[in-house]
Design a protein around this motif. Structure first.
Motif, PDB file in Angstrom:
ATOM      1  N   LEU A 235      -0.947   3.837  -0.779  1.00 28.98           N
ATOM      2  CA  LEU A 235      -0.208   5.093  -0.852  1.00 28.98           C
ATOM      3  C   LEU A 235       0.377   5.292   0.533  1.00 28.98           C
ATOM      4  O   LEU A 235      -0.358   5.500   1.501  1.00 28.98           O
ATOM      5  N   VAL A 236       1.718   5.197   0.650  1.00 25.71           N
ATOM      6  CA  VAL A 236       2.375   5.168   1.953  1.00 25.71           C
ATOM      7  C   VAL A 236       3.207   6.423   2.177  1.00 25.71           C
ATOM      8  O   VAL A 236       3.734   7.013   1.233  1.00 25.71           O
ATOM      9  N   ARG A 237       3.322   6.808   3.457  1.00 23.85           N
ATOM     10  CA  ARG A 237       4.132   7.965   3.822  1.00 23.85           C
ATOM     11  C   ARG A 237       4.555   7.845   5.280  1.00 23.85           C
ATOM     12  O   ARG A 237       3.993   7.056   6.043  1.00 23.85           O
ATOM     13  N   VAL A 238       5.531   8.646   5.659  1.00 22.54           N
ATOM     14  CA  VAL A 238       6.022   8.674   7.030  1.00 22.54           C
ATOM     15  C   VAL A 238       5.644  10.017   7.647  1.00 22.54           C
ATOM     16  O   VAL A 238       5.954  11.072   7.088  1.00 22.54           O
ATOM     17  N   ILE A 239       4.988   9.971   8.790  1.00 22.51           N
ATOM     18  CA  ILE A 239       4.601  11.182   9.505  1.00 22.51           C
ATOM     19  C   ILE A 239       5.727  11.631  10.441  1.00 22.51           C
ATOM     20  O   ILE A 239       5.981  12.815  10.593  1.00 22.51           O
ATOM     21  N   LYS A 240       6.396  10.654  11.063  1.00 20.43           N
ATOM     22  CA  LYS A 240       7.499  10.959  11.981  1.00 20.43           C
ATOM     23  C   LYS A 240       8.603   9.938  11.765  1.00 20.43           C
ATOM     24  O   LYS A 240       8.334   8.735  11.688  1.00 20.43           O
ATOM     25  N   GLY A 241       9.841  10.417  11.653  1.00 23.39           N
ATOM     26  CA  GLY A 241      10.977   9.520  11.523  1.00 23.39           C
ATOM     27  C   GLY A 241      11.348   9.236  10.085  1.00 23.39           C
ATOM     28  O   GLY A 241      11.056  10.015   9.179  1.00 23.39           O
ATOM     29  N   SER A 242      11.968   8.071   9.897  1.00 21.11           N
ATOM     30  CA  SER A 242      12.501   7.704   8.588  1.00 21.11           C
ATOM     31  C   SER A 242      12.454   6.191   8.414  1.00 21.11           C
ATOM     32  O   SER A 242      12.774   5.448   9.346  1.00 21.11           O
ATOM     33  N   VAL A 243      12.056   5.752   7.211  1.00 23.58           N
ATOM     34  CA  VAL A 243      12.049   4.326   6.887  1.00 23.58           C
ATOM     35  C   VAL A 243      12.654   4.115   5.512  1.00 23.58           C
ATOM     36  O   VAL A 243      12.654   5.020   4.670  1.00 23.58           O
TER      37      VAL A 243
ATOM     38  N   ASP B  94      -7.624   4.428   5.851  1.00 18.28           N
ATOM     39  CA  ASP B  94      -6.311   4.941   6.232  1.00 18.28           C
ATOM     40  C   ASP B  94      -5.824   4.144   7.435  1.00 18.28           C
ATOM     41  O   ASP B  94      -6.589   3.892   8.370  1.00 18.28           O
ATOM     42  N   ASN B  95      -4.541   3.762   7.410  1.00 23.31           N
ATOM     43  CA  ASN B  95      -3.933   3.001   8.497  1.00 23.31           C
ATOM     44  C   ASN B  95      -2.704   3.741   9.006  1.00 23.31           C
ATOM     45  O   ASN B  95      -2.083   4.515   8.263  1.00 23.31           O
ATOM     46  N   GLU B  96      -2.321   3.454  10.245  1.00 18.29           N
ATOM     47  CA  GLU B  96      -1.134   4.070  10.828  1.00 18.29           C
ATOM     48  C   GLU B  96      -0.475   3.069  11.761  1.00 18.29           C
ATOM     49  O   GLU B  96      -1.160   2.331  12.474  1.00 18.29           O
ATOM     50  N   SER B  97       0.859   3.037  11.729  1.00 11.56           N
ATOM     51  CA  SER B  97       1.600   2.186  12.669  1.00 11.56           C
ATOM     52  C   SER B  97       2.763   2.967  13.250  1.00 11.56           C
ATOM     53  O   SER B  97       3.280   3.891  12.620  1.00 11.56           O
ATOM     54  N   LYS B  98       3.160   2.581  14.447  1.00 13.96           N
ATOM     55  CA  LYS B  98       4.336   3.156  15.095  1.00 13.96           C
ATOM     56  C   LYS B  98       5.311   2.018  15.343  1.00 13.96           C
ATOM     57  O   LYS B  98       4.914   0.946  15.807  1.00 13.96           O
ATOM     58  N   SER B  99       6.568   2.255  15.002  1.00 10.80           N
ATOM     59  CA  SER B  99       7.587   1.214  15.171  1.00 10.80           C
ATOM     60  C   SER B  99       8.890   1.847  15.628  1.00 10.80           C
ATOM     61  O   SER B  99       9.179   3.006  15.324  1.00 10.80           O
TER      62      SER B  99
ATOM     63  N   ALA C 170       2.066   5.920   7.794  1.00 11.66           N
ATOM     64  CA  ALA C 170       0.648   6.014   7.457  1.00 11.66           C
ATOM     65  C   ALA C 170       0.445   5.572   6.018  1.00 11.66           C
ATOM     66  O   ALA C 170       1.310   5.789   5.164  1.00 11.66           O
ATOM     67  N   TYR C 171      -0.717   4.953   5.765  1.00 11.62           N
ATOM     68  CA  TYR C 171      -0.986   4.534   4.398  1.00 11.62           C
ATOM     69  C   TYR C 171      -2.466   4.397   4.127  1.00 11.62           C
ATOM     70  O   TYR C 171      -3.253   4.080   5.012  1.00 11.62           O
ATOM     71  N   LYS C 172      -2.798   4.691   2.879  1.00 13.51           N
ATOM     72  CA  LYS C 172      -4.145   4.509   2.363  1.00 13.51           C
ATOM     73  C   LYS C 172      -4.173   3.169   1.637  1.00 13.51           C
ATOM     74  O   LYS C 172      -3.195   2.805   0.993  1.00 13.51           O
ATOM     75  N   VAL C 173      -5.311   2.481   1.705  1.00 12.23           N
ATOM     76  CA  VAL C 173      -5.487   1.232   0.966  1.00 12.23           C
ATOM     77  C   VAL C 173      -6.821   1.267   0.230  1.00 12.23           C
ATOM     78  O   VAL C 173      -7.748   1.971   0.634  1.00 12.23           O
TER      79      VAL C 173
END
Length: 179
Positions: free
Chosen positions: A73-81, A48-53, A131-134
């Protein structure tokens, strides 16, 4: 949890069931059995990976070549992309086609991106936690990419070009025709 094939059939939109009340909410972000039943194959996520931008940050369009291709498998925890996927499988009838989906902390949607696709996103909110799973490890020597403003792909990143913030590496990516 609902699953929906998008216009490129191998791309799957995952809509979790949200159980909420005045205390907050609960949702399952991943159910391997339901997920694999829907896509019809096993996917062994290993990391699992996570980035903040910040707003306007554009990451991508990235992919890894064999033997280190990655399904995500990607998702957003906070905000919008705006999440963008491009089919780079040369034998595919949808080769060169793209799909763009807004993922946010409000809709809680997720996107499954199988191997053989380039992936990128641009942050639409003031900041986003992504956040995303690979299913495979990251290997920089096997990483490739396509320039975000490729004329062949003609992707609408929604934000004006002057608001986009890219890394030096992402500014130097190849054009789609160079695949």
């Amino acid at each position: 949890m609902q699953f929906e094939h998008l216009k490129i059939l191998d791309i799957v939109l995952v809509k979790p069931t949200i159980h909420g009340d005045d205390r907050g909410y609960f949702l399952e972000t991943f159910r391997q059995d339901l997920f694999e039943d829907f896509i019809g194959k096993k996917v062994g996520f290993i990391q699992d990976n996570e980035s903040k931008s910040n707003k306007g940050v554009l990451r991508g369009l990235h992919y890894q070549i064999p033997p280190y291709e990655q399904a995500k498998l990607v998702r957003v925890i906070k905000g919008s992309v705006l999440d963008v996927v491009v089919d780079i499988r040369k034998s595919s009838p949808t080769f060169g086609n793209s799909v763009a989906v807004e993922l946010s902390d409000k809709n809680k949607h997720q996107l499954f991106i199988p191997k053989g696709f380039a992936h990128g996103f641009v942050v639409l909110s003031n900041e986003a936690i992504f956040a995303y799973k690979v299913d495979n490890v990251y290997r920089p020597e096997f990483e490739k990419g396509i320039i975000f403003n490729d004329k062949t792909l003609n992707i609408d990143w929604v934000l004006p070009k002057h608001e986009l913030k890219l890394s030096d590496k992402d500014r130097e990516l190849q054009e789609f025709k160079e695949l």
